[in-house]
Design a protein around this motif. Structure first.
Motif, PDB file in Angstrom:
ATOM      1  N   MET A   1      31.394  13.363   9.346  1.00  0.00           N
ATOM      2  CA  MET A   1      32.260  13.848  10.406  1.00  0.00           C
ATOM      3  C   MET A   1      32.794  15.240  10.063  1.00  0.00           C
ATOM      4  O   MET A   1      32.761  15.662   8.933  1.00  0.00           O
ATOM      5  CB  MET A   1      33.435  12.900  10.603  1.00  0.00           C
ATOM      6  N   ILE A   2      33.350  15.878  11.051  1.00  0.00           N
ATOM      7  CA  ILE A   2      33.954  17.192  10.873  1.00  0.00           C
ATOM      8  C   ILE A   2      35.433  16.960  10.587  1.00  0.00           C
ATOM      9  O   ILE A   2      36.192  16.578  11.473  1.00  0.00           O
ATOM     10  CB  ILE A   2      33.767  18.061  12.136  1.00  0.00           C
ATOM     11  N   GLU A   3      35.845  17.166   9.342  1.00  0.00           N
ATOM     12  CA  GLU A   3      37.226  16.894   8.936  1.00  0.00           C
ATOM     13  C   GLU A   3      38.154  18.093   9.127  1.00  0.00           C
ATOM     14  O   GLU A   3      39.338  17.925   9.365  1.00  0.00           O
ATOM     15  CB  GLU A   3      37.270  16.452   7.473  1.00  0.00           C
ATOM     16  N   GLN A   4      37.603  19.301   8.978  1.00  0.00           N
ATOM     17  CA  GLN A   4      38.412  20.500   9.198  1.00  0.00           C
ATOM     18  C   GLN A   4      37.489  21.669   9.483  1.00  0.00           C
ATOM     19  O   GLN A   4      36.306  21.640   9.156  1.00  0.00           O
ATOM     20  CB  GLN A   4      39.298  20.823   7.998  1.00  0.00           C
ATOM     21  N   LEU A   5      38.051  22.678  10.107  1.00  0.00           N
ATOM     22  CA  LEU A   5      37.341  23.931  10.357  1.00  0.00           C
ATOM     23  C   LEU A   5      38.187  25.078   9.845  1.00  0.00           C
ATOM     24  O   LEU A   5      39.404  25.105  10.051  1.00  0.00           O
ATOM     25  CB  LEU A   5      37.100  24.142  11.852  1.00  0.00           C
ATOM     26  N   ARG A   6      37.523  26.006   9.162  1.00  0.00           N
ATOM     27  CA  ARG A   6      38.198  27.235   8.741  1.00  0.00           C
ATOM     28  C   ARG A   6      37.321  28.394   9.193  1.00  0.00           C
ATOM     29  O   ARG A   6      36.120  28.430   8.923  1.00  0.00           O
ATOM     30  CB  ARG A   6      38.386  27.286   7.235  1.00  0.00           C
ATOM     31  N   GLY A   7      37.913  29.322   9.906  1.00  0.00           N
ATOM     32  CA  GLY A   7      37.168  30.468  10.391  1.00  0.00           C
ATOM     33  C   GLY A   7      38.080  31.425  11.121  1.00  0.00           C
ATOM     34  O   GLY A   7      39.297  31.344  11.037  1.00  0.00           O
ATOM     35  N   ILE A   8      37.466  32.322  11.869  1.00  0.00           N
ATOM     36  CA  ILE A   8      38.202  33.345  12.608  1.00  0.00           C
ATOM     37  C   ILE A   8      38.531  32.827  14.007  1.00  0.00           C
ATOM     38  O   ILE A   8      37.658  32.344  14.723  1.00  0.00           O
ATOM     39  CB  ILE A   8      37.370  34.647  12.723  1.00  0.00           C
ATOM     40  N   LEU A   9      39.795  32.913  14.361  1.00  0.00           N
ATOM     41  CA  LEU A   9      40.239  32.498  15.693  1.00  0.00           C
ATOM     42  C   LEU A   9      39.782  33.539  16.707  1.00  0.00           C
ATOM     43  O   LEU A   9      40.198  34.693  16.659  1.00  0.00           O
ATOM     44  CB  LEU A   9      41.765  32.365  15.705  1.00  0.00           C
ATOM     45  N   VAL A  10      38.893  33.131  17.601  1.00  0.00           N
ATOM     46  CA  VAL A  10      38.306  34.047  18.586  1.00  0.00           C
ATOM     47  C   VAL A  10      39.081  34.017  19.899  1.00  0.00           C
ATOM     48  O   VAL A  10      39.307  35.058  20.514  1.00  0.00           O
ATOM     49  CB  VAL A  10      36.823  33.680  18.837  1.00  0.00           C
ATOM     50  N   GLN A  11      39.460  32.824  20.330  1.00  0.00           N
ATOM     51  CA  GLN A  11      40.223  32.664  21.573  1.00  0.00           C
ATOM     52  C   GLN A  11      41.300  31.610  21.348  1.00  0.00           C
ATOM     53  O   GLN A  11      41.090  30.668  20.589  1.00  0.00           O
ATOM     54  CB  GLN A  11      39.335  32.172  22.721  1.00  0.00           C
ATOM     55  N   LYS A  12      42.413  31.772  22.043  1.00  0.00           N
ATOM     56  CA  LYS A  12      43.415  30.714  22.021  1.00  0.00           C
ATOM     57  C   LYS A  12      44.077  30.610  23.377  1.00  0.00           C
ATOM     58  O   LYS A  12      44.294  31.608  24.068  1.00  0.00           O
ATOM     59  CB  LYS A  12      44.438  30.930  20.915  1.00  0.00           C
ATOM     60  N   HIS A  13      44.331  29.382  23.769  1.00  0.00           N
ATOM     61  CA  HIS A  13      44.986  29.038  25.027  1.00  0.00           C
ATOM     62  C   HIS A  13      46.011  27.953  24.693  1.00  0.00           C
ATOM     63  O   HIS A  13      45.988  27.409  23.590  1.00  0.00           O
ATOM     64  CB  HIS A  13      43.958  28.548  26.047  1.00  0.00           C
ATOM     65  N   PRO A  14      46.886  27.598  25.604  1.00  0.00           N
ATOM     66  CA  PRO A  14      47.908  26.596  25.278  1.00  0.00           C
ATOM     67  C   PRO A  14      47.345  25.259  24.782  1.00  0.00           C
ATOM     68  O   PRO A  14      47.949  24.619  23.937  1.00  0.00           O
ATOM     69  CB  PRO A  14      48.666  26.423  26.591  1.00  0.00           C
ATOM     70  N   THR A  15      46.170  24.845  25.283  1.00  0.00           N
ATOM     71  CA  THR A  15      45.630  23.544  24.865  1.00  0.00           C
ATOM     72  C   THR A  15      44.189  23.606  24.354  1.00  0.00           C
ATOM     73  O   THR A  15      43.526  22.575  24.249  1.00  0.00           O
ATOM     74  CB  THR A  15      45.713  22.512  26.012  1.00  0.00           C
ATOM     75  N   SER A  16      43.707  24.801  24.041  1.00  0.00           N
ATOM     76  CA  SER A  16      42.351  24.914  23.490  1.00  0.00           C
ATOM     77  C   SER A  16      42.219  26.190  22.668  1.00  0.00           C
ATOM     78  O   SER A  16      43.033  27.101  22.773  1.00  0.00           O
ATOM     79  CB  SER A  16      41.298  24.901  24.602  1.00  0.00           C
ATOM     80  N   ALA A  17      41.172  26.206  21.848  1.00  0.00           N
ATOM     81  CA  ALA A  17      40.907  27.378  21.006  1.00  0.00           C
ATOM     82  C   ALA A  17      39.427  27.421  20.684  1.00  0.00           C
ATOM     83  O   ALA A  17      38.717  26.418  20.809  1.00  0.00           O
ATOM     84  CB  ALA A  17      41.721  27.302  19.720  1.00  0.00           C
ATOM     85  N   VAL A  18      38.962  28.598  20.264  1.00  0.00           N
ATOM     86  CA  VAL A  18      37.596  28.766  19.768  1.00  0.00           C
ATOM     87  C   VAL A  18      37.690  29.384  18.383  1.00  0.00           C
ATOM     88  O   VAL A  18      38.360  30.408  18.201  1.00  0.00           O
ATOM     89  CB  VAL A  18      36.750  29.663  20.696  1.00  0.00           C
ATOM     90  N   ILE A  19      37.046  28.731  17.413  1.00  0.00           N
ATOM     91  CA  ILE A  19      37.024  29.228  16.042  1.00  0.00           C
ATOM     92  C   ILE A  19      35.588  29.545  15.660  1.00  0.00           C
ATOM     93  O   ILE A  19      34.696  28.706  15.812  1.00  0.00           O
ATOM     94  CB  ILE A  19      37.591  28.182  15.057  1.00  0.00           C
ATOM     95  N   ASP A  20      35.366  30.773  15.186  1.00  0.00           N
ATOM     96  CA  ASP A  20      34.045  31.201  14.720  1.00  0.00           C
ATOM     97  C   ASP A  20      33.915  30.828  13.242  1.00  0.00           C
ATOM     98  O   ASP A  20      34.635  31.344  12.401  1.00  0.00           O
ATOM     99  CB  ASP A  20      33.889  32.707  14.897  1.00  0.00           C
ATOM    100  N   CYS A  21      32.996  29.919  12.976  1.00  0.00           N
ATOM    101  CA  CYS A  21      32.716  29.469  11.604  1.00  0.00           C
ATOM    102  C   CYS A  21      31.274  29.831  11.278  1.00  0.00           C
ATOM    103  O   CYS A  21      30.351  29.142  11.716  1.00  0.00           O
ATOM    104  CB  CYS A  21      32.926  27.973  11.468  1.00  0.00           C
ATOM    105  N   GLY A  22      31.089  30.933  10.570  1.00  0.00           N
ATOM    106  CA  GLY A  22      29.743  31.336  10.185  1.00  0.00           C
ATOM    107  C   GLY A  22      28.836  31.652  11.357  1.00  0.00           C
ATOM    108  O   GLY A  22      27.647  31.364  11.312  1.00  0.00           O
ATOM    109  N   GLY A  23      29.384  32.211  12.413  1.00  0.00           N
ATOM    110  CA  GLY A  23      28.578  32.595  13.559  1.00  0.00           C
ATOM    111  C   GLY A  23      28.471  31.537  14.643  1.00  0.00           C
ATOM    112  O   GLY A  23      27.873  31.783  15.683  1.00  0.00           O
ATOM    113  N   VAL A  24      29.064  30.368  14.434  1.00  0.00           N
ATOM    114  CA  VAL A  24      29.074  29.313  15.446  1.00  0.00           C
ATOM    115  C   VAL A  24      30.501  29.185  15.980  1.00  0.00           C
ATOM    116  O   VAL A  24      31.441  29.013  15.202  1.00  0.00           O
ATOM    117  CB  VAL A  24      28.611  27.957  14.862  1.00  0.00           C
ATOM    118  N   GLY A  25      30.660  29.287  17.282  1.00  0.00           N
ATOM    119  CA  GLY A  25      31.979  29.167  17.894  1.00  0.00           C
ATOM    120  C   GLY A  25      32.253  27.736  18.296  1.00  0.00           C
ATOM    121  O   GLY A  25      31.588  27.201  19.183  1.00  0.00           O
ATOM    122  N   TYR A  26      33.216  27.099  17.643  1.00  0.00           N
ATOM    123  CA  TYR A  26      33.584  25.718  17.940  1.00  0.00           C
ATOM    124  C   TYR A  26      34.728  25.705  18.945  1.00  0.00           C
ATOM    125  O   TYR A  26      35.791  26.264  18.690  1.00  0.00           O
ATOM    126  CB  TYR A  26      34.026  24.988  16.668  1.00  0.00           C
ATOM    127  N   GLY A  27      34.517  25.039  20.077  1.00  0.00           N
ATOM    128  CA  GLY A  27      35.568  24.840  21.063  1.00  0.00           C
ATOM    129  C   GLY A  27      36.379  23.621  20.676  1.00  0.00           C
ATOM    130  O   GLY A  27      35.820  22.549  20.438  1.00  0.00           O
TER     131      GLY A  27
END
Length: 68
Positions: A1-27
């Motif tokens: 399973m995916i226990e945590q993500l560490r990366g660059i915060l690309v987008q943020k909204h009140p109830t969602s975010a996108v984190i770039d982890c090694g070139g993959v953007g996780y919503g």
């Protein structure tokens, strides 16, 4: 399973975010508490996660700390 993500915060909204982890953007769906605690876009962030798998969707939830 995916226990945590560490990366660059690309987008943020009140109830969602996108984190770039090694070139993959996780919503990620986040609580309003986590959404308010997120740093500025373009900075590194770590979120603890919980993946919910359903018949029709995979939803990744992110939390600013383990207690949440």
């Amino acid at each position: 399973m995916i226990e945590q993500l560490r990366g660059i915060l690309v987008q943020k909204h009140p109830t969602s975010a996108v984190i770039d982890c090694g070139g993959v953007g996780y919503g990620i769906q986040v609580s309003t508490r986590t959404g308010e605690a997120l740093p500025a876009t373009g900075t590194e962030v770590t979120l603890y996660t919980h993946l919910v798998v359903r018949e029709d969707a995979f939803t990744l939830f992110g939390f600013i700390d383990e207690q949440e």
